[in-house]
Design an enzyme around this catalytic site. Sequence first.
Site, PDB file in Angstrom:
ATOM      1  N   GLU A 197     -15.417   6.378   9.634  1.00 17.92           N
ATOM      2  CA  GLU A 197     -15.941   6.559   8.671  1.00 17.92           C
ATOM      3  C   GLU A 197     -17.125   7.499   8.771  1.00 17.92           C
ATOM      4  O   GLU A 197     -17.801   8.111   7.287  1.00 17.92           O
ATOM      5  CB  GLU A 197     -16.810   4.884   7.303  1.00 17.92           C
ATOM      6  CG  GLU A 197     -15.542   4.658   6.953  1.00 17.92           C
ATOM      7  CD  GLU A 197     -14.694   5.270   5.754  1.00 17.92           C
ATOM      8  OE1 GLU A 197     -15.006   6.278   6.027  1.00 17.92           O
ATOM      9  OE2 GLU A 197     -13.325   5.186   5.387  1.00 17.92           O
ATOM     10  N   ASP A 217     -17.866  11.502  -2.716  1.00 16.62           N
ATOM     11  CA  ASP A 217     -16.199  10.961  -2.176  1.00 16.62           C
ATOM     12  C   ASP A 217     -15.713  10.651  -2.846  1.00 16.62           C
ATOM     13  O   ASP A 217     -15.469   9.379  -3.556  1.00 16.62           O
ATOM     14  CB  ASP A 217     -16.267   9.947  -0.696  1.00 16.62           C
ATOM     15  CG  ASP A 217     -15.410  10.017   0.052  1.00 16.62           C
ATOM     16  OD1 ASP A 217     -14.578  10.923   0.207  1.00 16.62           O
ATOM     17  OD2 ASP A 217     -15.120   8.058   0.148  1.00 16.62           O
TER      18      ASP A 217
END
Length: 140
Positions: A35, A46
């Site tokens: 991540e 995102d």
Amino acid sequence: MNFKIVVLFLVAIVAVGSASNPVPADCMNCICQVESNCALVGCVWDVNSYSCGPYQIKEPYYTDALLINPNLGSGWQSCTNQFACSEDTVQAYMTRYATYSRLGHNPTCEDFARIHNGGPNGFSNPATDGYWSKVSACLN
């Protein structure tokens, strides 16, 4: 104290500890690495919304985790931008969604990774294949 009682007590402690933190440390570490490289990156845009912290947690994910653990800090962005609270959020989310009754088997790191990336049904979504490949490579 009777030996059997001591053994049963220790087994109960391990079971309770496992239930409260279903995702093993190595799996958590690899999800974190994939991540954000385990960096406190703040919130970034995102896929049509913001994702925050080292686990890149979106607000609905945090809200779902709150249903399992109502003590998750003082809000989504504040919590998810701290390592401990962010980890607690992932563990609570997995306690809710990565269960034997939902998956039909004991959850694996693959299940945890796919659910983390693809939501509650990510474990069965082929769109999470690439994400799982990255987590799997980290584990190996």
